[in-house]
Design an enzyme around this catalytic site. Structure first.
Site, PDB file in Angstrom:
ATOM      1  N   HIS A 277      69.144 -12.893  60.303  1.00  0.00           N
ATOM      2  CA  HIS A 277      70.595 -13.101  60.496  1.00  0.00           C
ATOM      3  C   HIS A 277      71.356 -11.800  60.291  1.00  0.00           C
ATOM      4  O   HIS A 277      71.106 -11.065  59.341  1.00  0.00           O
ATOM      5  CB  HIS A 277      71.148 -14.245  59.642  1.00  0.00           C
ATOM      6  CG  HIS A 277      71.142 -14.032  58.161  1.00  0.00           C
ATOM      7  ND1 HIS A 277      72.155 -13.385  57.501  1.00  0.00           N
ATOM      8  CD2 HIS A 277      70.250 -14.396  57.204  1.00  0.00           C
ATOM      9  CE1 HIS A 277      71.886 -13.372  56.195  1.00  0.00           C
ATOM     10  NE2 HIS A 277      70.738 -13.960  55.985  1.00  0.00           N
ATOM     11  N   ASP A 289      69.522  -8.433  52.898  1.00  0.00           N
ATOM     12  CA  ASP A 289      69.966  -9.768  53.331  1.00  0.00           C
ATOM     13  C   ASP A 289      71.058  -9.646  54.358  1.00  0.00           C
ATOM     14  O   ASP A 289      72.229  -9.634  54.015  1.00  0.00           O
ATOM     15  CB  ASP A 289      70.421 -10.576  52.115  1.00  0.00           C
ATOM     16  CG  ASP A 289      70.697 -12.027  52.451  1.00  0.00           C
ATOM     17  OD1 ASP A 289      70.318 -12.461  53.542  1.00  0.00           O
ATOM     18  OD2 ASP A 289      71.295 -12.729  51.617  1.00  0.00           O
ATOM     19  N   GLU A 323      74.896 -16.998  59.069  1.00  0.00           N
ATOM     20  CA  GLU A 323      73.977 -17.746  58.196  1.00  0.00           C
ATOM     21  C   GLU A 323      74.625 -18.007  56.842  1.00  0.00           C
ATOM     22  O   GLU A 323      74.521 -19.094  56.288  1.00  0.00           O
ATOM     23  CB  GLU A 323      72.662 -16.960  57.993  1.00  0.00           C
ATOM     24  CG  GLU A 323      71.584 -17.754  57.254  1.00  0.00           C
ATOM     25  CD  GLU A 323      71.670 -17.689  55.732  1.00  0.00           C
ATOM     26  OE1 GLU A 323      71.107 -18.558  55.065  1.00  0.00           O
ATOM     27  OE2 GLU A 323      72.322 -16.759  55.197  1.00  0.00           O
ATOM     28  N   GLU A 324      75.307 -16.982  56.307  1.00  0.00           N
ATOM     29  CA  GLU A 324      75.706 -17.032  54.900  1.00  0.00           C
ATOM     30  C   GLU A 324      76.719 -18.121  54.564  1.00  0.00           C
ATOM     31  O   GLU A 324      76.594 -18.779  53.541  1.00  0.00           O
ATOM     32  CB  GLU A 324      76.243 -15.672  54.450  1.00  0.00           C
ATOM     33  CG  GLU A 324      75.208 -14.546  54.450  1.00  0.00           C
ATOM     34  CD  GLU A 324      74.106 -14.735  53.415  1.00  0.00           C
ATOM     35  OE1 GLU A 324      74.113 -15.752  52.698  1.00  0.00           O
ATOM     36  OE2 GLU A 324      73.230 -13.850  53.333  1.00  0.00           O
ATOM     37  N   ASP A 351      63.957 -13.683  56.243  1.00  0.00           N
ATOM     38  CA  ASP A 351      65.206 -13.686  55.466  1.00  0.00           C
ATOM     39  C   ASP A 351      64.912 -13.696  53.967  1.00  0.00           C
ATOM     40  O   ASP A 351      65.634 -14.302  53.186  1.00  0.00           O
ATOM     41  CB  ASP A 351      66.088 -14.883  55.872  1.00  0.00           C
ATOM     42  CG  ASP A 351      67.461 -14.841  55.203  1.00  0.00           C
ATOM     43  OD1 ASP A 351      67.876 -13.746  54.750  1.00  0.00           O
ATOM     44  OD2 ASP A 351      68.120 -15.890  55.127  1.00  0.00           O
ATOM     45  N   HIS A 421      72.938 -10.646  47.481  1.00  0.00           N
ATOM     46  CA  HIS A 421      74.371 -10.968  47.471  1.00  0.00           C
ATOM     47  C   HIS A 421      75.156 -10.118  46.465  1.00  0.00           C
ATOM     48  O   HIS A 421      76.125 -10.595  45.867  1.00  0.00           O
ATOM     49  CB  HIS A 421      74.618 -12.461  47.163  1.00  0.00           C
ATOM     50  CG  HIS A 421      74.052 -13.392  48.191  1.00  0.00           C
ATOM     51  ND1 HIS A 421      74.160 -14.759  48.113  1.00  0.00           N
ATOM     52  CD2 HIS A 421      73.371 -13.155  49.345  1.00  0.00           C
ATOM     53  CE1 HIS A 421      73.571 -15.328  49.156  1.00  0.00           C
ATOM     54  NE2 HIS A 421      73.074 -14.373  49.919  1.00  0.00           N
TER      55      HIS A 421
HETATM   56 ZN   LIG Z   1      69.943 -14.192  54.106  1.00  0.00          ZN
END
Ligand SMILES: [Zn+2]
Length: 457
Positions: A277, A289, A323-324, A351, A421
């Site tokens: 993603h 990510d 995606e997030e 991912d 994140h």
């Molecule tokens: Zn991810």
């Protein structure tokens, strides 16, 4: 944390040698694929192309939250770049995505003494009134403790202080904690960051408000700050917290999944799909990510193209959007391609960060698992030949479930959740050789599945 030497080109020779010597325990049919596999591995391991491409993305566009200009600029660049790589049928597919913006935010202890907390608002959270919200702190270590607190929750700022075990288990406090506490009258929620202790880094991520429950603002704080607040509560100190967040939703924005292909030479309608993603949270540069997952998947096609390997079936790369905080890209793909999902031979997603690849997770029939395990033997030279229990990914999930498609994901050995994140999700945590190994592993797996005479079933 990963201070490894950068340009170690020596192992290439060893890989080439070990691949050319058929192993006694390999299935004989796989011998026909040793040559293309060795070429894919050799090409991937000879350069830092994948790492350089990922570094360029982070340096140029930064992080890429849905609705942001940086995501759309990166998407436009990726389309042009895929065309430059010589991929075929390169195009975008439109997706309406949520547009959440963080704005200014802060959290602090205001009593017994003013001290700032290291925080990040949770994605999809509402903001606070302009003056912020304030309340006495109540710390719980489980949903049971929250429910046991009952009427004591009313008017309080609730901290879920639940140490990280694994993502699936701990993330429920981030996802569902805000609504659970709001239902009992809390005014705001803090969540211990979903990750192991690091260097006082808060981890953002999405919350999910329950239907019909009151909505209250919520933020993550660093594990160190959560431990400190816990010690203060354990001493009987009344701690008062002030939280201010400007977070809000703007109207849905236009975004796109990016698609590129190498068209199959005999069965172009049958598709082996690889993906990552392209959107990220609005912190760090979204390199692990999931910029890395995008680049190593894309790289599988670039390598085939470079080496003039055109398999029997089509190999398709998809860079998913959103995606997030919505998985709208995944849902749009499922709906748009509804009639051809039955022609998807395999859906792959990376991912979990790009660290040293150890192999693949796989979900499918026993026969397909046996086949995939035999193909993975081609990756013994880079120790990426292990096939584990489950292939999964948030973006392939909707299509996989809709049409019962075999699913695969990249397994890696790395401390993903330390930087997940956070502002520390940057390219320097990724080893260029690991990017090359992962690219090679995906390229070999996708190529053989797309090339072998019988369909993977
Ligand atoms: Zn991810």
């Amino acid at each position: 944390m990963h201070s490894r030497p950068r340009a170690m080109l020596l192992p290439i020779v060893i890989i080439a040698v070990s691949l050319s010597a058929p192993s006694a325990i390999s299935a004989p049919w796989i011998d026909a694929y040793r040559d293309p596999a060795a070429r894919l591995l050799g090409e991937a391991m000879a350069t830092r192309f994948a790492w350089e491409r990922l570094a360029y993305i982070g340096d140029t566009f930064g992080n890429r939250l849905s609705g942001s200009e940086s995501l759309e600029d990166a998407i436009e660049w990726a389309v042009a770049e895929m065309k430059r790589d010589g991929l075929e049928n390169v195009h975008t597919e439109p997706v309406k995505v949520p547009h959440w913006v963080r704005g200014q935010e802060s959290a602090e202890i205001v009593a017994p003494r003013r001290q700032r907390l290291a925080m990040l608002g949770l994605g999809n959270s509402i903001g606070t009134p302009a003056a912020g919200v304030e309340g006495d702190l109540l710390i719980v270590r489980s949903f049971d403790e929250l429910d046991a607190a009952g009427s004591a929750v009313k008017g309080r700022v609730v901290l879920f202080n639940v140490p990280f075990t694994n993502y699936g288990e701990t993330v429920q406090y981030r996802s569902n904690g805000p609504s659970r506490a709001a239902a009992l009258g809390a005014v705001a929620v803090l969540v211990r960051s979903v990750g192991p202790p690091g260097l006082r880094l808060p981890h953002t991520g999405a919350l999910r408000y329950a239907e019909g429950a009151p909505q209250i603002p919520a933020a993550a704080i660093s594990t160190e700050d959560a431990d400190k607040l816990q010690r203060m509560q354990d001493r009987g100190t009344t701690v008062r917290i002030h939280l201010k967040m400007d977070a809000k939703f703007l109207p849905d924005a236009d975004s796109f999944n990016v698609v590129g292909e190498i068209r199959g030479r005999e069965r172009p309608d049958e598709v082996v799909l690889v993906s990552g993603h392209f959107d990220s949270w609005d912190v760090g540069t979204g390199s692990t990510d999931d910029g890395g997952g995008c680049v190593v998947s894309w790289e599988a096609l670039r390598l085939m193209k470079k080496l003039n390997l055109r398999p029997r079936r089509t190999v398709r790369v998809v860079l998913w959007t959103n995606e997030e905080n919505g998985t709208r890209g995944a849902l749009a793909y499922r709906d748009r391609h509804k009639d051809e999902l039955g022609n998807h031979v395999l859906m792959f997603e990376s991912d979990g960060g790009v660290f040293r690849p150890t192999g693949f997770g796989f979900s499918g029939s026993d026969a397909a698992r046996a086949k995939v395990t035999e193909i993975a033997a081609l990756l013994r030279g880079i120790q990426a030949d292990h096939i584990s229990a489950a292939g999964e990914g948030a973006d392939i999930g909707p299509s996989v479930q809709a049409a019962n498609i075999p699913a695969m994901s990249l397994d890696v050995d790395g401390n993903y959740f330390l930087i997940h994140h956070t502002d520390a999700d940057t390219i320097d945590k990724i080893d260029p050789m690991d990017m090359s190994r992962a690219s090679a592993a995906i390229a070999v797996m996708a190529y053989v599945i797309a090339e072998m005479p019988e369909r993977l079933r």
